[in-house]
Design an enzyme around this catalytic site. Structure first.
Site, PDB file in Angstrom:
ATOM      1  N   LYS A  13       0.832  -1.212   0.000  1.00 51.11           N
ATOM      2  CA  LYS A  13       0.000   0.000   0.000  1.00 51.11           C
ATOM      3  C   LYS A  13       0.870   1.267   0.000  1.00 51.11           C
ATOM      4  O   LYS A  13       0.614   2.196  -0.745  1.00 51.11           O
ATOM      5  CB  LYS A  13      -0.919   0.031   1.243  1.00 51.11           C
ATOM      6  N   ARG A  88      -9.540   0.632   8.854  1.00 54.48           N
ATOM      7  CA  ARG A  88      -9.084  -0.727   9.146  1.00 54.48           C
ATOM      8  C   ARG A  88     -10.146  -1.558   9.830  1.00 54.48           C
ATOM      9  O   ARG A  88      -9.920  -2.738  10.070  1.00 54.48           O
ATOM     10  CB  ARG A  88      -7.896  -0.642  10.063  1.00 54.48           C
ATOM     11  N   ARG A 127      12.000  -6.442   5.571  1.00 53.59           N
ATOM     12  CA  ARG A 127      11.853  -4.986   5.419  1.00 53.59           C
ATOM     13  C   ARG A 127      12.661  -4.258   6.490  1.00 53.59           C
ATOM     14  O   ARG A 127      12.712  -4.678   7.638  1.00 53.59           O
ATOM     15  CB  ARG A 127      10.370  -4.612   5.544  1.00 53.59           C
ATOM     16  N   ARG A 160      11.291  -2.883  12.167  1.00 50.89           N
ATOM     17  CA  ARG A 160      10.294  -2.309  13.074  1.00 50.89           C
ATOM     18  C   ARG A 160       9.943  -3.305  14.171  1.00 50.89           C
ATOM     19  O   ARG A 160       9.982  -4.512  13.937  1.00 50.89           O
ATOM     20  CB  ARG A 160       9.018  -1.973  12.277  1.00 50.89           C
ATOM     21  N   ARG A 171      -0.493  -9.516  13.181  1.00 54.33           N
ATOM     22  CA  ARG A 171      -1.031  -8.457  12.310  1.00 54.33           C
ATOM     23  C   ARG A 171      -1.829  -9.068  11.154  1.00 54.33           C
ATOM     24  O   ARG A 171      -2.850  -8.515  10.739  1.00 54.33           O
ATOM     25  CB  ARG A 171       0.098  -7.577  11.769  1.00 54.33           C
TER      26      ARG A 171
HETATM   27  P1  AMP Z   1       0.827   0.183   9.428  1.00 58.40           P
HETATM   28  O1  AMP Z   1       2.112   0.893   9.243  1.00 58.40           O
HETATM   29  O2  AMP Z   1      -0.282   0.743   8.575  1.00 58.40           O
HETATM   30  O3  AMP Z   1       0.944  -1.308   9.290  1.00 58.40           O
HETATM   31  O4  AMP Z   1       0.357   0.465  10.931  1.00 58.40           O
HETATM   32  C1  AMP Z   1       1.164   0.086  12.034  1.00 58.40           C
HETATM   33  C2  AMP Z   1       0.288  -0.093  13.269  1.00 58.40           C
HETATM   34  O5  AMP Z   1      -0.362   1.141  13.587  1.00 58.40           O
HETATM   35  C3  AMP Z   1      -0.825  -1.114  13.138  1.00 58.40           C
HETATM   36  O6  AMP Z   1      -0.392  -2.441  13.369  1.00 58.40           O
HETATM   37  C4  AMP Z   1      -1.786  -0.623  14.218  1.00 58.40           C
HETATM   38  O7  AMP Z   1      -1.318  -0.944  15.518  1.00 58.40           O
HETATM   39  C5  AMP Z   1      -1.683   0.887  14.067  1.00 58.40           C
HETATM   40  N1  AMP Z   1      -2.650   1.429  13.071  1.00 58.40           N
HETATM   41  C6  AMP Z   1      -2.355   2.027  11.891  1.00 58.40           C
HETATM   42  N2  AMP Z   1      -3.474   2.403  11.255  1.00 58.40           N
HETATM   43  C7  AMP Z   1      -4.507   2.031  12.038  1.00 58.40           C
HETATM   44  C8  AMP Z   1      -5.921   2.118  11.921  1.00 58.40           C
HETATM   45  N3  AMP Z   1      -6.515   2.691  10.848  1.00 58.40           N
HETATM   46  N4  AMP Z   1      -6.680   1.607  12.933  1.00 58.40           N
HETATM   47  C9  AMP Z   1      -6.114   1.055  14.030  1.00 58.40           C
HETATM   48  N5  AMP Z   1      -4.788   0.916  14.203  1.00 58.40           N
HETATM   49  C10 AMP Z   1      -3.973   1.405  13.218  1.00 58.40           C
END
Ligand code: AMP
Length: 213
Positions: A13, A88, A127, A160, A171
């Site tokens: 994404k 999400r 990554r 990370r 996840r």
């Molecule tokens: P990402 O980089 O998009 O994978 O986001 C990293 C982490 O941030 C996720 O595993 C969640 O803990 C939190 N997070 C990001 N976006 C959201 C969202 N829209 N709703 C809830 N948690 C989020």
């Protein structure tokens, strides 16, 4: 363009969003990046989000909607936005719908990027992300010139905390349980574009064909 990018962690994404930004100046909005920035800065928001993020769980819908209601009303969103990692959950999707109606805005599409699980696992465990500027690397396909050091800013390029095998597996389960139902939601809204592709260029071609830009 105004798009939602849907897809499991590691589906690409962020990469697709960055490429689209260059095409028409739409701004990439990544809730994950906003939250990581808040954690790094030690703000109240960061403190509230950190534990859930490290475990690979979702942060509460209220916290996320608080961020996004403000963010979507900022000036740079007028030229379009690419929502990367938001919504999400179904409650977030419903709240976004209400918010956009209030703002008199319409999405062009919700793009589902569908990538096989083994490809995702491989991508995420290899990554590396720069702690300072957020640049993304991959130890196999796009390594830093000097191991562990960001080519762009010299910051530390690290794995990370939520990209350990355990957190990744959680996840992916969270994605299947809470985010995958959004595919049906956006299908009902007539906005869904599903792209079965592991290359970002193929995803972009499909998006441009659908929305004609
Ligand atoms: P990402 O980089 O998009 O994978 O986001 C990293 C982490 O941030 C996720 O595993 C969640 O803990 C939190 N997070 C990001 N976006 C959201 C969202 N829209 N709703 C809830 N948690 C989020």
């Amino acid at each position: 363009m105004k798009l939602i990018l849907l897809g499991a962690p590691g589906a690409g994404k962020g990469t697709v969003a960055k490429l689209l930004t260059k095409i028409d100046g739409s701004v990439q909005i990544s809730t994950g990046d906003i939250l990581r920035g808040a954690v790094a800065a030690g703000t109240e928001l960061g403190k509230q989000a950190q534990a859930a993020m490290n475990a690979g769980d979702l942060v509460s819908d209220d916290l996320i909607m608080g961020i996004m209601e403000e963010r979507l009303q900022e000036d740079d969103c007028k030229s379009g936005y690419l929502l990367d990692g938001f919504p999400r959950t179904i409650p977030q999707a419903e709240a976004l719908k209400t918010l956009l109606e209030k703002m008199g805005e319409k999405l062009d599409a919700a793009v589902e990027i569908d990538v096989p699980r083994d490809v995702i696992l491989d991508r995420l465990t290899t990554r590396r992300t720069c702690e300072s500027c957020g640049a993304i690397y991959n130890t196999k396909s796009n390594p830093t010139k000097v191991e562990g050091i960001c080519d762009k800013c010299g910051g530390a390029a690290v794995q990370r905390e939520d990209e350990t095998e355990e957190a990744i597996s959680n996840r992916l389960n969270v994605y299947n349980d809470q985010t995958a139902p959004l595919v049906g939601f956006y299908k009902n809204e007539g906005l869904l574009l599903s792209v079965d592709a592991t290359s970002s260029d193929a995803v972009i071609d499909a998006i441009q064909a659908k929305i004609g830009q």
